[in-house]
Design an enzyme around this catalytic site. Structure first.
Site, mmCIF file in Angstrom:
data_model
loop_
_atom_site.group_PDB
_atom_site.id
_atom_site.type_symbol
_atom_site.label_atom_id
_atom_site.label_comp_id
_atom_site.label_asym_id
_atom_site.label_seq_id
_atom_site.Cartn_x
_atom_site.Cartn_y
_atom_site.Cartn_z
ATOM 1 N N THR A 14 -7.058 2.517 0.015
ATOM 2 C CA THR A 14 -8.139 2.412 0.160
ATOM 3 C C THR A 14 -8.793 0.927 0.596
ATOM 4 O O THR A 14 -7.962 0.275 0.656
ATOM 5 C CB THR A 14 -8.728 1.542 -1.378
ATOM 6 O OG1 THR A 14 -9.445 1.491 -1.846
ATOM 7 C CG2 THR A 14 -7.553 1.518 -2.449
ATOM 8 N N GLY A 17 -10.453 0.177 6.043
ATOM 9 C CA GLY A 17 -10.823 0.652 7.566
ATOM 10 C C GLY A 17 -11.025 2.441 7.966
ATOM 11 O O GLY A 17 -11.371 2.216 8.851
ATOM 12 N N THR A 19 -13.339 4.431 7.025
ATOM 13 C CA THR A 19 -14.604 4.962 7.289
ATOM 14 C C THR A 19 -15.253 4.114 8.692
ATOM 15 O O THR A 19 -15.809 4.483 8.983
ATOM 16 C CB THR A 19 -15.581 4.805 5.964
ATOM 17 O OG1 THR A 19 -14.596 5.622 4.939
ATOM 18 C CG2 THR A 19 -16.739 5.021 5.822
ATOM 19 N N ASP A 38 -14.952 11.114 -0.719
ATOM 20 C CA ASP A 38 -15.050 10.590 -1.573
ATOM 21 C C ASP A 38 -16.700 12.018 -1.713
ATOM 22 O O ASP A 38 -16.962 12.104 -2.905
ATOM 23 C CB ASP A 38 -16.148 9.153 -0.892
ATOM 24 C CG ASP A 38 -15.019 8.419 -0.905
ATOM 25 O OD1 ASP A 38 -13.625 8.877 -0.911
ATOM 26 O OD2 ASP A 38 -15.482 7.191 -0.218
ATOM 27 N N PHE A 41 -15.656 14.341 -4.987
ATOM 28 C CA PHE A 41 -15.119 13.955 -6.287
ATOM 29 C C PHE A 41 -16.051 14.180 -7.472
ATOM 30 O O PHE A 41 -17.368 14.811 -7.266
ATOM 31 C CB PHE A 41 -15.821 12.163 -6.546
ATOM 32 C CG PHE A 41 -14.695 10.714 -6.003
ATOM 33 C CD1 PHE A 41 -13.449 11.042 -6.564
ATOM 34 C CD2 PHE A 41 -14.455 10.436 -5.160
ATOM 35 C CE1 PHE A 41 -12.071 10.542 -5.928
ATOM 36 C CE2 PHE A 41 -13.884 9.685 -4.432
ATOM 37 C CZ PHE A 41 -12.789 9.502 -4.875
ATOM 38 N N ASP A 61 -7.828 8.525 -8.326
ATOM 39 C CA ASP A 61 -6.918 7.779 -7.210
ATOM 40 C C ASP A 61 -6.036 8.508 -7.095
ATOM 41 O O ASP A 61 -4.564 8.751 -6.046
ATOM 42 C CB ASP A 61 -5.953 6.544 -7.093
ATOM 43 C CG ASP A 61 -7.554 5.281 -6.856
ATOM 44 O OD1 ASP A 61 -7.186 4.556 -5.644
ATOM 45 O OD2 ASP A 61 -8.287 4.934 -7.415
ATOM 46 N N ARG A 152 -9.290 -6.644 -0.868
ATOM 47 C CA ARG A 152 -10.884 -5.684 -0.710
ATOM 48 C C ARG A 152 -11.118 -5.145 -1.560
ATOM 49 O O ARG A 152 -12.279 -4.735 -1.603
ATOM 50 C CB ARG A 152 -10.596 -5.262 0.767
ATOM 51 C CG ARG A 152 -9.669 -5.794 1.954
ATOM 52 C CD ARG A 152 -9.173 -5.077 2.758
ATOM 53 N NE ARG A 152 -8.545 -5.825 4.363
ATOM 54 C CZ ARG A 152 -9.035 -5.398 5.600
ATOM 55 N NH1 ARG A 152 -8.467 -3.882 5.320
ATOM 56 N NH2 ARG A 152 -8.010 -5.503 6.654
ATOM 57 N N ARG A 153 -10.758 -4.688 -2.373
ATOM 58 C CA ARG A 153 -10.889 -3.983 -3.864
ATOM 59 C C ARG A 153 -12.112 -4.287 -4.550
ATOM 60 O O ARG A 153 -12.608 -4.195 -4.790
ATOM 61 C CB ARG A 153 -10.000 -3.403 -4.191
ATOM 62 C CG ARG A 153 -10.716 -1.942 -5.439
ATOM 63 C CD ARG A 153 -10.441 -0.935 -4.736
ATOM 64 N NE ARG A 153 -10.598 -0.175 -6.245
ATOM 65 C CZ ARG A 153 -10.830 1.134 -5.932
ATOM 66 N NH1 ARG A 153 -10.272 1.685 -4.932
ATOM 67 N NH2 ARG A 153 -11.234 1.857 -7.361
#
Length: 215
Positions: A14, A17, A19, A38, A41, A61, A152-153
């Site tokens: 996750t 990078g 996307t 994505d 889901f 996840d 980052r999350r």
């Protein structure tokens, strides 16, 4: 003559990078198609989700949180089973020292010459779904160290949002399980990390190599 499809898989951590890389490739080759995991889901009230009682939260996840059969069907609906067949993947010497711009031009010429289009499958666990993994001509996996992944999350906004403890209980352990599975069971994967200088150039090098070998 029908279009042949070359499929690039981009998977991994996750916020690793994936996307961003997929979108950069789309910018370079506008006729390419991105299928983003994505979009698959399951609705939050779907009983196929795995519920984490101690967090009072769904585990998003895992593969169970996604309709991977629908993703596969959508890919097949686009490519109509017209994937590329290839000769030996010995790297053509004439592409080894090209710049990114030169590679982009060379690749576009090869796409036109061989009537090939690109489909990019982007998602954190696409290689868990073996029918999709087997379709991929090129496979990439983004790795991150724990601290960078967490940082980052926490800068992202999710719906529903991460609950306290979700990263530690779900995000990071599931990523480690997936990484181990890919390392042990998926062949010909190119790994990126936060320290990889130019992932786009690496993919372009590989694309040039593979397209030279498309029959």
């Amino acid at each position: 003559m029908s279009v042949k499809w070359l499929i690039i898989g981009i998977s991994g951590a996750t916020c690793g990078g994936k996307t961003t890389l997929a979108n950069k490739l789309k910018e370079l080759f506008p006729s390419s198609v991105i299928i983003n995991q994505d979009a698959y889901f399951l609705p939050v009230d779907d009983d196929r989700h795995v519920w984490i009682p101690e967090l009072n939260h769904i585990n998003f996840d895992t593969l169970t949180s996604l309709d991977m059969n629908k993703m596969y069907d959508d890919i097949m609906g686009i490519i109509a089973d017209s994937t590329c067949t290839m000769k030996s993947l010995s790297k053509p010497k004439e592409t080894e020292d090209l710049t990114s711009i030169e590679l982009q031009t060379r690749i576009q010429d090869l796409l036109n010459e061989k009537n090939v289009n690109i489909l990019i499958a982007d998602g954190f666990c696409i290689y868990y779904h073996k029918p999709i993994e087997k379709l991929c001509n090129l496979k990439y996996f983004a790795t991150l160290n724990r601290d960078e992944c967490y940082k980052r999350r926490t800068m992202r906004v999710y719906e529903p949002p991460d609950c306290p403890g979700y990263f530690e209980h779900c995000v990071w352990p599931e990523y480690l399980r997936q990484l181990e599975d890919v390392q042990n069971n998926v062949e010909n994967v190119h790994y990126f990390s936060e320290f990889t200088e130019d992932p786009v150039k690496i993919v372009l090098d590989d694309l040039a190599q593979v397209l030279e070998c498309v029959e």
